[in-house]
Every structure is written in structure tokens, then in C-alpha cells.
Scaffold this motif. Structure first.
Motif, PDB file in Angstrom:
ATOM      1  N   TRP A 156      -7.211   1.731  -1.783  1.00 15.35           N
ATOM      2  CA  TRP A 156      -6.958   0.374  -1.281  1.00 15.35           C
ATOM      3  C   TRP A 156      -6.731   0.394   0.231  1.00 15.35           C
ATOM      4  CZ3 TRP A 156      -3.785  -3.313  -4.950  1.00 15.35           C
ATOM      5  CH2 TRP A 156      -4.396  -3.304  -6.217  1.00 15.35           C
ATOM      6  N   LYS A 157      -6.045   1.440   0.702  1.00 11.46           N
ATOM      7  CA  LYS A 157      -5.759   1.554   2.138  1.00 11.46           C
ATOM      8  C   LYS A 157      -7.064   1.666   2.927  1.00 11.46           C
ATOM      9  CE  LYS A 157      -2.936   4.378   5.280  1.00 11.46           C
ATOM     10  NZ  LYS A 157      -3.727   5.290   6.081  1.00 11.46           N
TER      11      LYS A 157
ATOM     12  N   LEU B 234       2.325   1.705  -3.361  1.00  7.90           N
ATOM     13  CA  LEU B 234       1.300   2.158  -4.311  1.00  7.90           C
ATOM     14  C   LEU B 234       1.036   3.657  -4.130  1.00  7.90           C
ATOM     15  CD1 LEU B 234      -0.192   0.562  -6.438  1.00  7.90           C
ATOM     16  CD2 LEU B 234      -2.028   0.137  -4.825  1.00  7.90           C
ATOM     17  N   ILE B 235       0.965   4.078  -2.873  1.00 13.15           N
ATOM     18  CA  ILE B 235       0.755   5.507  -2.607  1.00 13.15           C
ATOM     19  C   ILE B 235       1.966   6.299  -3.087  1.00 13.15           C
ATOM     20  CG2 ILE B 235       0.521   7.252  -0.780  1.00 13.15           C
ATOM     21  CD1 ILE B 235      -1.212   5.221   0.756  1.00 13.15           C
TER      22      ILE B 235
ATOM     23  N   GLY C 282      -3.652   3.957  -4.248  1.00  8.27           N
ATOM     24  CA  GLY C 282      -3.124   3.406  -2.999  1.00  8.27           C
ATOM     25  C   GLY C 282      -3.993   3.786  -1.807  1.00  8.27           C
TER      26      GLY C 282
ATOM     27  N   ILE D  26       0.845  -1.208   0.000  1.00 14.47           N
ATOM     28  CA  ILE D  26       0.000   0.000   0.000  1.00 14.47           C
ATOM     29  C   ILE D  26       0.875   1.251   0.000  1.00 14.47           C
ATOM     30  CG2 ILE D  26      -1.590   1.351   1.419  1.00 14.47           C
ATOM     31  CD1 ILE D  26      -3.376  -0.840   1.247  1.00 14.47           C
TER      32      ILE D  26
ATOM     33  N   THR E 221      -1.364  -1.460 -11.356  1.00 18.32           N
ATOM     34  CA  THR E 221      -0.914  -1.985 -10.063  1.00 18.32           C
ATOM     35  C   THR E 221      -0.018  -3.205 -10.270  1.00 18.32           C
ATOM     36  OG1 THR E 221      -2.856  -3.413  -9.768  1.00 18.32           O
ATOM     37  CG2 THR E 221      -3.007  -1.193  -8.881  1.00 18.32           C
TER      38      THR E 221
END
Lengths: 387, 154
Positions: A57-58, A38-39, A54, A35, A202
Motif C-alpha cells: 500500500w505504501k 499496517l506495516i 502495508g 500505513i 485490513t
């Protein structure tokens, strides 16, 4: 501001093969780490709205529930966009493993792809691919199953809450937000809804790492993007380009030498006239796009373009909220009345005010963005609308 | 039990009787019968324990779920801007002349219905159209007549 030279990238359509291996690796790693990656990568949703993937998803990972869902939004309906279709035709495994990766990270065991009715011809191949992957997920010990749902011809269902309503067997009318789908989505359970291209991104980030990914694009627009290019172009089709280029460079590469305007972001996007090509950056710091780039040369009437868009919106408005339902009709009737000389040209200013009102009062992205094309076309091509 | 009653019951057995089963059921009705008759609406409502108005209200929201009788083959011609720029009007004329119907009409033999639709996602290969689920792109008047003749002989 930072701009990038126009440059081709070849990541999205690279041959498939490594997906399961990558997924397996991620199963043994800490989800919080991914995560953060991704962020850090800066990836924003590729459907058009551009929410930080991100973060989405978090939030879904943090939501507490006995069941969560992952939905792939393949209701690609924005006029001028056709890149999701191409992705699903050429690299569907990347999309589906991206969904599985998301499921693993957020704790969802069920994934749906919502495919627009217009792309139903793709279904047999996609179903076969999903069945194979469902077996492969089991083999690597991942509890995640893929399934398919179809749209039935409604542009507004590309809006994530309308999509969820449709999946629940209702009219595709957008919900009030909050609550957002990450906490209350499909069947009121935490749900991640991402665009087709976002899921592929992703997987790319998990393959090349966020540091490599970050080298592409600009501070505000990380990565590359598929552009669906059509209209008066020397080259039409899908092109994967780094984000952050100037529209002037873009037109130089794809225009037919006589480009009058480019509609960036489809009917819900902005019309940019020739005199602003140089200063316009394609990306979140300038004009963002879900990929739709329609090029118009000087033989085109911008009245016809605007009329076509308004006709589109008044048909596709779900009718739930008054600003959009009535606004779309009135904008269309209004420009027709000005064209027929039944209204003075100053009436266009009234209509611009209406478009601004819709921007702040409509319930969802559809009604809020009608004004984008409307105002940018009237401001730049007023004489074509009047005469 | 009538034909429709059986048919709807089978669909409900297959897709379930929850609210979220409604769209898959409606979509399969369209695949099999091309349109949703009043009788089918009533039967679906009974199977799913919903009001018929709710079933109809949901169905009629979606442009691909026809609630009036249409032909065996639904022609949907894209009318969004790029297909329009690339000669949609000439394709429309060719279809209208070949089938002798206008937009919104069905041929007397109930074989073809004609409508226009919004962006099909083939702008780079326009003009484009759908016949049921099948896609046709880069149309010319000659090509579209050939396609229709092919369907007439099916």
C-alpha cells in the motif's frame, strides 16, 4: 523457534455492521499513520505469496499517477482452497470496504473484484452489495466506486500480473517483474492487487488496532488465517486459526487418526510426511499456506496424488515460458514411465533436477512452485512412485 | 445485418470498444449462446478493431470460453484430488451412462456437454460439479442422475 498452541479465532466471520463507521473514521485520519500501523501489524498477503500488505500500500501511495486502481483477487483456484468463496458469501461488505479503505489510502478511485468463473453464482448478491456500498461511499464523501470483472477458467490468472492481463482483455500470461503492479499495473497505472482475505484483515486491523492484532500469531506470521481443510479429516471446512501452530497439533485436531501426509498450501505447496509433523510450523517461518490443507490417510496412493497435481499443472500452465510448458509435461510423462517400468527408478533423480531447474527458470509462481509438491512427494514417498 | 452482427454490436455498445472490453463481451456471448462461433469471432474483431486471430487467441486461452459448439448445459465435473478421492469416478460413470456421452462430447439433441475441470473450490463437499453457473455438491450417483433428469425436463 516460537510455536503457538492451536487456537480458534473468530474475527473474520464476526457479523457485519460497523464497516462504514470504521471507514468514515479513517477518512479523517492521516493515511501515513495507517500505513505505519499496517506495516507494524505484520500483515502479509493471504493469497499465498505473503508480501507485506502495508508495504504494498505504501508503494502504491507513493506512486505518482492521474489514476490508480484497487483490485480484489477473487480468482481462488489453488486446489484445496475455498475460503475466499466463504468470505464473499458471508461477509462481502468487509471485503469491499477494505478495498475502499485501500483506495482512500493509496489514492485510487476505482476498485474491481476479479471473480473466478466457477464462483459466478455469487455475482447477483455481490453486485447488489457493491451498488449499495457505492451509494454509501458517496454519502460519507469518499470518491470510490466498485465494479466486478470475471475470470473464465484459468488458474494462472490468480497470479496478479496474469490477472491484470486478463482484465485488459488479453490472454492471462504473467508479465515480467519489475515493474510491479504497484507502479505499473492495470492499464499501466499503479494498482494494488490483494487477496479477498487480506482486505478483510485490513478492516480488522482498523477496528481492533495493530497492537491487538499483533498479539495473534508469531514474530514471522502475525495474525490469524482461514484454513480450508479437506480430505481424510474428521472435520472438513473453513476454520479460523492463529498462525504459527505445529502441524502435529493440526493433525491431532483435524486428522482421522491415520494421517500419512498433509499437503500444505495446495498443489503449489509442500507435502509433509508424518515423521515431520512435529517439526513443521504452519506459517512463514515454516511452511506458508494460502489456506489449503489437504489431509491424506494411509489408504491413499501418493502416486495418484502427485499424478493429479502434475495433470493439473500441465493443463493450467499458460505455455508462455518453456521451463513450465515443457517441464510440467515431462514431469508427468516421467513418473508415468517410471511406473510402467519403461524408465529405471533413478530417472526420478533426473526429474528432480528438472523440477529444480523449473524453480529457478520459470517466469512466474506457477512454474516455480511445481517443484515444491514434486520434490517433497518424491523425497518422502519414493517407493510409492516406483512400485 | 445478420443476427450475430446485431448481437455483437449491442454487446460492444454496452461494454465499450476498448481492448479491456473484450473479456466482458466474450463472457456475455458464452452466457447467451454457450459457445463462440467463427462468425462471432469475426464480428467481435470488426467491432473492436482487432484481428480475428487476436480475438480467437485470447478466447481460446480460457477453458470456460468454448470455441466449438457445445450443448445448452455444460456439465463440468471437478477432477482435482479431493473430489477424486471422494468418488468422482463413480459420478462420471453415472453421468456417462445417463447421457450416453463421454468427456468432451455433446448429446445429439445438443442439450448437454460433458467435461472435467480443475478445482471448483468445494473440496470439503466433494464430489462437486457445475452445470453452467449452477453448483452441485456432495454428489452421489443417485443424486447426479436425479439432477440430470431434472435438467432433461427443462
Amino acid at each position: 523457534m516460537e510455536t503457538k498452541q492451536l487456537s480458534r479465532v473468530d474475527l473474520i466471520f464476526k457479523p457485519e455492521g460497523k464497516e462504514i463507521e470504521l471507514l468514515k473514521k479513517k477518512l479523517n485520519e492521516d493515511g501515513d499513520d495507517f500505513i505505519l500501523e499496517l506495516i507494524d501489524s505484520g500483515l502479509k498477503g493471504r493469497g499465498g505469496a505473503g508480501f507485506l500488505t502495508g508495504l504494498k500500500w505504501k508503494l502504491a501511495r507513493e506512486a505518482k499517477a492521474d489514476q490508480k486502481y484497487v483490485i480484489c483477487n477473487a480468482d481462488e483456484g489453488e486446489p484445496g482452497t475455498f475460503k475466499d468463496r466463504e468470505i464473499l458469501e458471508r461477509v462481502p461488505r468487509k471485503v469491499f470496504t477494505g478495498m475502499a479503505l485501500c483506495g482512500h489510502i493509496v489514492g485510487a478511485t476505482k476498485g474491481y473484484i476479479y471473480l473466478r468463473a466457477e464462483y459466478k453464482y455469487l455475482a447477483p448478491k455481490l453486485k447488489k452489495c457493491m451498488a449499495d456500498l457505492n451509494d454509501e461511499f458517496k454519502k460519507i464523501g469518499l470518491e470510490f466506486t466498485l465494479d466486478i470483472r470475471y475470470g473464465s477458467g484459468a488458474y494462472v490468472c490468480g497470479e496478479e500480473t496474469a490477472l491484470i492481463e486478463s482484465m485488459e482483455g488479453k490472454r492471462g500470461e504473467p508479465r515480467n517483474k519489475p515493474p510491479f503492479p504497484v507502479t505499473e499495473g492495470y492499464l499501466n497505472k499503479p494498482t494494488v492487487v490483494n487477496n479477498v482475505e487480506t482486505f478483510v484483515n485490513t478492516m480488522i486491523i482498523s477496528e481492533i488496532g495493530f497492537k491487538e492484532y499483533k498479539k495473534l500469531g508469531t514474530d514471522h506470521s502475525r495474525g490469524m488465517k482461514l484454513f480450508s481443510i479437506s480430505g481424510d479429516a474428521v472435520k472438513e471446512g473453513i476454520f479460523e486459526l492463529e498462525l504459527g501452530m505445529s502441524l502435529a497439533d493440526f493433525v491431532e485436531e483435524f486428522g482421522d487418526g491415520d494421517t500419512k501426509a498433509v499437503q500444505v498450501g495446495g498443489a503449489s505447496g509442500f507435502c509433509v510426511p508424518r515423521k515431520k509433523f512435529k517439526e513443521t510450523i504452519i506459517g512463514f517461518e515454516g511452511i506458508p499456506t494460502g489456506g489449503s490443507m489437504k489431509i491424506f490417510n494411509s489408504s491413499r496412493s501418493m502416486y495418484n496424488v502427485l499424478h493429479n497435481y502434475l495433470d493439473f499443472f500441465q493443463e493450467e500452465s499458460c505455455g508462455q515460458c518453456t521451463p513450465c510448458r515443457v517441464g510440467c509435461q515431462q514431469l508427468l510423462l516421467g513418473i508415468e514411465a517410471v511406473k510402467r517400468r519403461e524408465r529405471p527408478s533413478s530417472y526420478l533423480d533426473e526429474l528432480m533436477k528438472l523440477a529444480d531447474t523449473m524453480k529457478i527458470s520459470a517466469k512466474c509462481g506457477l512454474g516455480q512452485s511445481v517443484g515444491n509438491a514434486f520434490v517433497s512427494i518424491i523425497e518422502n514417498f519414493r517407493e510409492e512412485i516406483v512400485y | 445485418m445478420s443476427n450475430t452482427e446485431n448481437f455483437v454490436k449491442e454487446l460492444a455498445d454496452k461494454h465499450g470498444r476498448k481492448r479491456e472490453s473484450l473479456m466482458p463481451i466474450l463472457q456475455e456471448v458464452i452466457d447467451a449462446r454457450r459457445y463462440l462461433s467463427d462468425e462471432t469471432v469475426v464480428n467481435i474483431a470488426r467491432e473492436l478493431d482487432m484481428s480475428a486471430a487476436d480475438v480467437y487467441g485470447t478466447a481460446s486461452f480460457y477453458s470456460f470460453i468454448e470455441t466449438k459448439e457445445v450443448g445448452q448445459y455444460s456439465i463440468r465435473l471437478c477432477k482435482t484430488i479431493v473430489c477424486d478421492m471422494k468418488g468422482k469416478e463413480a459420478i462420471l460413470n453415472a453421468i456417462e451412462e445417463t447421457l450416453k456421452i463421454k468427456i468432451g462430447q455433446t448429446t445429439p439433441d445438443r442439450k448437454f456437454s460433458l467435461s472435467t475441470t480443475n478445482c471448483l473450490g468445494w473440496c470439503h463437499k466433494g464430489p462437486a460439479m457445475l452445470i453452467n453457473d449452477e453448483v452441485f455438491t456432495e454428489l452421489t450417483p443417485g443424486k447426479v442422475i436425479e439432477i440430470l433428469e431434472n435438467y432433461m425436463n427443462r
